[in-house]
Design an enzyme around this catalytic site. Structure first.
Site, PDB file in Angstrom:
ATOM      1  N   HIS A 250      19.286 -11.273  37.900  1.00  0.00           N
ATOM      2  CA  HIS A 250      18.798 -11.749  39.192  1.00  0.00           C
ATOM      3  C   HIS A 250      19.798 -12.691  39.844  1.00  0.00           C
ATOM      4  O   HIS A 250      20.677 -13.245  39.190  1.00  0.00           O
ATOM      5  CB  HIS A 250      17.456 -12.468  39.031  1.00  0.00           C
ATOM      6  CG  HIS A 250      17.577 -13.788  38.342  1.00  0.00           C
ATOM      7  ND1 HIS A 250      17.574 -13.921  36.973  1.00  0.00           N
ATOM      8  CD2 HIS A 250      17.740 -15.056  38.829  1.00  0.00           C
ATOM      9  CE1 HIS A 250      17.717 -15.188  36.653  1.00  0.00           C
ATOM     10  NE2 HIS A 250      17.821 -15.911  37.758  1.00  0.00           N
ATOM     11  N   HIS A 329      25.197 -15.912  43.212  1.00  0.00           N
ATOM     12  CA  HIS A 329      25.800 -15.329  42.018  1.00  0.00           C
ATOM     13  C   HIS A 329      24.725 -14.709  41.133  1.00  0.00           C
ATOM     14  O   HIS A 329      23.525 -14.951  41.312  1.00  0.00           O
ATOM     15  CB  HIS A 329      26.528 -16.413  41.214  1.00  0.00           C
ATOM     16  CG  HIS A 329      25.583 -17.410  40.618  1.00  0.00           C
ATOM     17  ND1 HIS A 329      25.064 -18.465  41.358  1.00  0.00           N
ATOM     18  CD2 HIS A 329      25.015 -17.500  39.370  1.00  0.00           C
ATOM     19  CE1 HIS A 329      24.233 -19.158  40.591  1.00  0.00           C
ATOM     20  NE2 HIS A 329      24.180 -18.597  39.389  1.00  0.00           N
TER      21      HIS A 329
END
EC number: 3.1.4.37
Length: 420
Positions: A250, A329
């Site tokens: 995720h 990120h």
């Protein structure tokens, strides 16, 4: 005239009529405007995920209608578990402990079968009950989407008294109401990659770690990763970053701490967040990076995705002078005793150096792109071709602590992993 269909009113209608009503009505009624029902890209993407839809709401508020629409939309590979089928009357769970035990056993059975879309239809008004469900989702690596009806009467106990099939009084309903009046906020919001995209990115990250570990330039810099007492010939980076996220990967947007974090409620109330919840996105991966503490993938956000990026994440000094969303990120792994939040800080540190004019030393070409050494044990692989990964925007509601990760069809516990 009220056109909603409760269990009492649609029992005697032909199934074909209800199917026609529900599919056409879903496109017209504002209370049925959910991305997972209306957006075909989202529907297609959810077919590639394992998703637990947890319906919440007072009796008569429209949960069962939503549950049926989800079943209808996703067809095969979808199962619904409804408290009604277990004769559970909304109220105190203690009065129906055996029924809930059977319900949970059936739900876990579907999880073990890797059913792609699971729908749980219950009031789910108690925090303790939700925590049990979130733990089960963690164990079987399901992403969670909380669904609450948008009907105008969803919290109107006077109207719900007439609509609920259990003939609960307004006073009975008011006792259930406090747990449903406020939005239930997650530990964090973010984009959760599909199973296939997670596997693709995880594999790319693993290959990069193996290639980097074998690269002669990296071997000269092992002192940043190994203490002076250890041999310095080679380092297995895949093992070094042993703290890896299980299941789907995720990209976090907002850390909420279940509503306790600063700005959490304001973020959750934004119209774009509400509108995007449960919706599919395509994220672009531009680089992979490694530091002595973390391994991650840099995400480049589109203008649409930046609307979901909280402005307060760009306020720390580490973000100063960088474009919004620079911290975006995906964490691929952490060294021992390192928290996942460090991955974003490491990325900002790298980007600040690049912004300052020092992109580092180009030390060679790898199959996916050019490898740069930025000093202090920091490495970045700039991808020749960006990776596109599919993801669903939702929340992570678990505890973020070690849980037994169960195998799917084979059953049984495989390992203890930490959700990061």
């Amino acid at each position: 005239m009220n056109t909603s269909f409760t269990r009492k009113s649609h029992t005697f209608l032909p199934k074909l009529f209800f199917r026609k009503m529900s599919s056409s009505g879903a496109k017209e009624k504002p209370e049925l405007q959910f991305p997972f029902l209306q957006d075909e890209d989202t529907v297609a993407t959810l077919h590639e995920c394992k998703t637990l839809f947890i319906l919440r709401g007072l009796p008569g508020s429209g949960k069962s209608t939503l549950a049926r629409l989800i079943l209808e939309k996703y067809h095969d590979g979808t199962k619904m578990v409804s408290a009604d089928a277990y004769k559970i009357i909304p109220g105190s769970r203690a009065d129906f402990s055996e029924a809930y035990k059977r319900l949970d056993e059936d739900l876990a059975g579907y999880c073990r079968r890797d059913i792609r879309v699971l729908v749980l239809d219950d009031t789910n008004h108690e925090r303790e009950r939700l925590d049990q469900l979130f733990e089960m989702a963690d164990q079987y690596q399901y992403q969670v989407v909380l669904v609450e009806p948008k009907t105008a009467w969803r919290l109107d106990c006077a109207q719900l008294k007439e609509k609920n099939q259990w003939q609960l009084s307004a006073d009975d309903l008011k006792k259930l109401k406090p747990g449903l009046e406020k939005d239930f906020l997650p530990l964090y919001f973010g984009w959760f990659l599909t199973k296939k995209s997670s596997e693709t990115l995880r594999k790319a990250g693993q290959v990069f770690l193996e290639e980097l570990g074998n690269h002669k330039a990296f071997k000269k810099e092992l002192r940043h990763f190994i203490s002076g007492d250890e041999p310095k010939e080679k380092l297995e980076l895949v093992s070094y970053f042993g703290k890896r996220p299980p299941g789907v990967l995720h990209c976090t947007t907002k850390f909420c701490d279940y509503g306790k974090a600063a700005g959490a409620e304001e973020y959750a109330q934004q119209e774009v967040v509400k509108r995007s919840y449960g919706k599919a996105f395509k994220l672009s991966i531009s680089a992979l990076f490694v530091t002595p503490k973390t391994a991650g993938a840099q995400v480049v956000l589109t203008d649409q995705e930046l609307q979901l990026w909280p402005s307060d994440l760009d306020k720390p000094s580490a973000s100063e002078g960088l474009p919004p969303g620079s911290r975006a990120h995906v964490t691929l792994g952490c060294a021992a005793d390192v928290q996942p939040v460090q991955t974003g800080l490491d990325l900002l540190d790298i980007l600040q150096q690049v912004k300052g004019g020092s992109q580092g030393e180009a030390v060679g070409e790898l199959p996916r792109g050019k490898l740069y050494s930025l000093g202090k044990g920091r490495w970045m692989l700039s991808l020749t071709k960006k990776m596109e990964v599919k993801a669903i925007f939702t929340g992570y509601y678990g505890k973020g602590k070690p849980v037994p990760i169960h195998g799917s069809r084979k059953g049984g516990a495989m390992q203890i992993c930490t959700i990061i």
